[in-house]
Scaffold this active site. Structure first.
Site, mmCIF file in Angstrom:
data_model
loop_
_atom_site.group_PDB
_atom_site.id
_atom_site.type_symbol
_atom_site.label_atom_id
_atom_site.label_comp_id
_atom_site.label_asym_id
_atom_site.label_seq_id
_atom_site.Cartn_x
_atom_site.Cartn_y
_atom_site.Cartn_z
ATOM 1 C CE LYS A 189 42.327 11.857 25.171
ATOM 2 N NZ LYS A 189 41.712 10.987 26.176
ATOM 3 N N GLY A 234 52.536 0.568 38.188
ATOM 4 C CA GLY A 234 52.059 1.954 38.270
ATOM 5 C C GLY A 234 50.996 2.098 39.343
HETATM 6 P P1 NAD Z 1 48.947 8.960 37.196
HETATM 7 O O1 NAD Z 1 49.826 10.025 36.656
HETATM 8 O O2 NAD Z 1 48.106 9.235 38.390
HETATM 9 O O3 NAD Z 1 49.828 7.677 37.560
HETATM 10 C C1 NAD Z 1 50.762 7.101 36.715
HETATM 11 C C2 NAD Z 1 51.617 6.161 37.540
HETATM 12 O O4 NAD Z 1 52.533 5.504 36.670
HETATM 13 C C3 NAD Z 1 52.465 6.843 38.611
HETATM 14 O O5 NAD Z 1 52.423 6.077 39.794
HETATM 15 C C4 NAD Z 1 53.876 6.800 38.035
HETATM 16 O O6 NAD Z 1 54.857 6.739 39.054
HETATM 17 C C5 NAD Z 1 53.811 5.513 37.279
HETATM 18 N N1 NAD Z 1 54.816 5.403 36.219
HETATM 19 C C6 NAD Z 1 55.316 6.363 35.414
HETATM 20 N N2 NAD Z 1 56.259 5.838 34.609
HETATM 21 C C7 NAD Z 1 56.324 4.533 34.924
HETATM 22 C C8 NAD Z 1 57.091 3.459 34.431
HETATM 23 N N3 NAD Z 1 58.024 3.625 33.493
HETATM 24 N N4 NAD Z 1 56.872 2.230 34.956
HETATM 25 C C9 NAD Z 1 55.951 2.057 35.923
HETATM 26 N N5 NAD Z 1 55.213 3.028 36.437
HETATM 27 C C10 NAD Z 1 55.398 4.258 35.932
HETATM 28 O O7 NAD Z 1 48.055 8.478 35.971
HETATM 29 P P2 NAD Z 1 46.683 7.698 35.996
HETATM 30 O O8 NAD Z 1 45.575 8.651 35.967
HETATM 31 O O9 NAD Z 1 46.747 6.663 37.064
HETATM 32 O O10 NAD Z 1 46.699 6.994 34.568
HETATM 33 C C11 NAD Z 1 47.425 5.816 34.322
HETATM 34 C C12 NAD Z 1 46.994 5.225 32.999
HETATM 35 O O11 NAD Z 1 45.592 4.986 33.016
HETATM 36 C C13 NAD Z 1 47.232 6.096 31.764
HETATM 37 O O12 NAD Z 1 47.511 5.235 30.684
HETATM 38 C C14 NAD Z 1 45.895 6.768 31.558
HETATM 39 O O13 NAD Z 1 45.706 7.173 30.218
HETATM 40 C C15 NAD Z 1 44.975 5.616 31.906
HETATM 41 N N6 NAD Z 1 43.608 6.023 32.252
HETATM 42 C C16 NAD Z 1 43.381 6.848 33.309
HETATM 43 C C17 NAD Z 1 42.083 7.173 33.644
HETATM 44 C C18 NAD Z 1 41.781 8.031 34.832
HETATM 45 O O14 NAD Z 1 40.605 8.163 35.171
HETATM 46 N N7 NAD Z 1 42.768 8.572 35.526
HETATM 47 C C19 NAD Z 1 41.008 6.679 32.876
HETATM 48 C C20 NAD Z 1 41.277 5.835 31.797
HETATM 49 C C21 NAD Z 1 42.588 5.511 31.507
#
Ligand code: NAD
Length: 407
Positions: free
Chosen positions: A103, A215
């Site tokens: 990372k 989310g």
């Molecule tokens: P993203 O930015 O696309 O989406 C995040 C979502 O969370 C948005 O809809 C936002 O409105 C919402 N959000 C923000 N604050 C919030 C709150 N207080 N309460 C509820 N919803 C809230 O991000 P993502 O890529 O979907 O990632 C989400 C999570 O998944 C993160 O923890 C990330 O580390 C994890 N993750 C993502 C991936 C990936 O491939 N994108 C892979 C592994 C883990």
């Protein structure tokens, strides 16, 4: 003190005990093998030269090249980057892909820089780290405030220095630049595979299984879309401004279209408003935190009605809450298993680049289904044999694989 790296060690220590790993050996497995810190200059639009600080934690490469995101954020710090790199080691091992954990990050507030300045930061970071990156050494990906465009720039910079096109050095690239079909939906899709397998274990009928998703960003929305396709009933969804709830079910594509037009879900008329805090406490069968870390805590864990949690966000359950959930008999599928579909598909991207292949989305999702199913079944076998939680079983599987590779 809430130190992310110390928390990551705590999280794994019980599983290490189950395997009889002694403290000295555990230290070798938990400390990153190398943390590279760099300072590099960028000429800003004003003509002033600024020095940026960045780092890359290379946690463990016993199973293959280091793999993990690069984030651009003012909050980047060594403890967090070390913790995130160790989670990548365990996630890659559970998913059984031939990568270790890495990372990295640059301390920068992306809102304060122009597009051109951000490009120079991306290029500067790659120049500074050039010697420790490479398709067989360390393969970064996007993370917070970086995206496919950042990866395209980084490939370009790396290739210029290497004197040869080196697209397998980064994943999460745009499709036209060596990225993989299916990566966008991969994490949510993988989570929906886990949901289906979990439902089979507990004989849950999809049409009677109510799901709340906190989310609906990239991960949450694709989880919802694929869960709905399998017949599950999505009854609650949210974004950062709050959520919506309808016990009879929500048409997820209709709700997403509404959000796209109106900017939020708040006044969606086919469901009632629910706050993000209350969404976690709804009378549902499966809760799917897909946004932030540390949302299920010692304060709200005892009020959760769901019998199952699928952790699509990274670290949504605090260690204290985890103990309470286990006492309540709630089954929590941990992040390192539930959201490993993302990194598994990054491996597919790397593989396609290394072998000059291009797979269709159907190929990618079918291979991903196989990977997720095997990962889930491997964890379930250990969980059943040792009568331990899904989280502990996931870490036992991961630790054993890293130890075996190290031998
Ligand atoms: P993203 O930015 O696309 O989406 C995040 C979502 O969370 C948005 O809809 C936002 O409105 C919402 N959000 C923000 N604050 C919030 C709150 N207080 N309460 C509820 N919803 C809230 O991000 P993502 O890529 O979907 O990632 C989400 C999570 O998944 C993160 O923890 C990330 O580390 C994890 N993750 C993502 C991936 C990936 O491939 N994108 C892979 C592994 C883990």
């Amino acid at each position: 003190m809430n130190d992310p790296f110390q928390n990551s060690i705590k999280q794994i220590s019980e599983s290490a005990e189950i395997l009889g790993i002694l403290p000295g050996a555990l230290k070798k497995l938990t400390e990153p093998q190398r943390v590279v810190t760099v300072h590099f200059p960028v000429v800003m639009d004003s003509g002033e030269e600024k020095i940026f600080y960045g780092l890359r934690s290379q946690h463990n490469n016993a199973r293959g090249p280091y793999k993990g995101g690069i984030r651009f954020s003012p909050e980047v710090n060594e403890s967090e980057v070390k913790a995130l790199s160790s989670w990548m080691t365990w996630k890659c091992a559970v998913a059984d892909i031939p990568f270790g954990g890495g990372k990295g990050g640059v301390v920068v507030d992306t809102r304060l820089l122009s597009k051109g300045e951000l490009e120079k930061v991306a290029r500067g970071f790659v120049r500074a780290l050039f010697d420790v990156l490479g398709p067989n050494k360390d393969v970064p990906a996007p993370d917070m405030y970086t995206n496919s465009e950042t990866m395209d720039i980084m490939v370009d910079e790396y290739s210029k220095i290497a004197g040869a096109r080196a697209e397998a050095t980064f994943t999460g690239k745009s499709i036209g630049n060596g990225g993989s079909e299916g990566r966008t939906e991969a994490t949510g899709f993988g989570g929906a595979v886990v949901l289906k397998l979990l439902a089979e274990k507990f004989s849950l009928k999809p049409e009677e299984t109510k799901i709340a998703i906190q989310g609906i960003g990239n991960v949450g929305q694709y989880f919802g879309i694929f869960a709905e396709k399998q017949g599950f009933k999505i009854v609650a969804l949210s974004d950062s401004k709050g959520g919506i709830y309808n016990e009879d079910g929500i048409d997820i594509k209709d709700a997403l279209a509404y959000k796209n037009t109106h900017g939020s879900l708040a006044s969606y008329e086919k469901a009632s408003f629910v706050s993000n805090e209350d969404l976690l406490l709804l009378p549902v069968d499966v809760l799917v935190p897909s946004a932030l870390e540390n949302v299920i805590t010692a304060e709200n864990a005892s009020k959760i009605h769901a019998k199952y949690i699928i952790e699509m966000a990274n670290g949504p359950v605090t260690p204290e809450a985890d103990v309470l959930l286990e006492e309540k008999g709630i089954i929590s599928v941990p992040d390192i298993l539930a959201n490993s579909g993302g990194v598994a598909t990054s491996y597919f991207e790397w593989y396609q680049n290394m072998h000059k292949e291009t797979w269709t989305k159907e190929d990618v999702l079918s291979k991903l289904t196989e990977k997720m199913t095997k990962a889930f079944n491997d964890v379930w076998a250990v969980k059943t044999e040792k009568n331990i939680s899904t989280r502990k079983a996931s870490y036992v599987v991961a630790l054993q694989r890293v130890i075996d590779a190290g031998k």
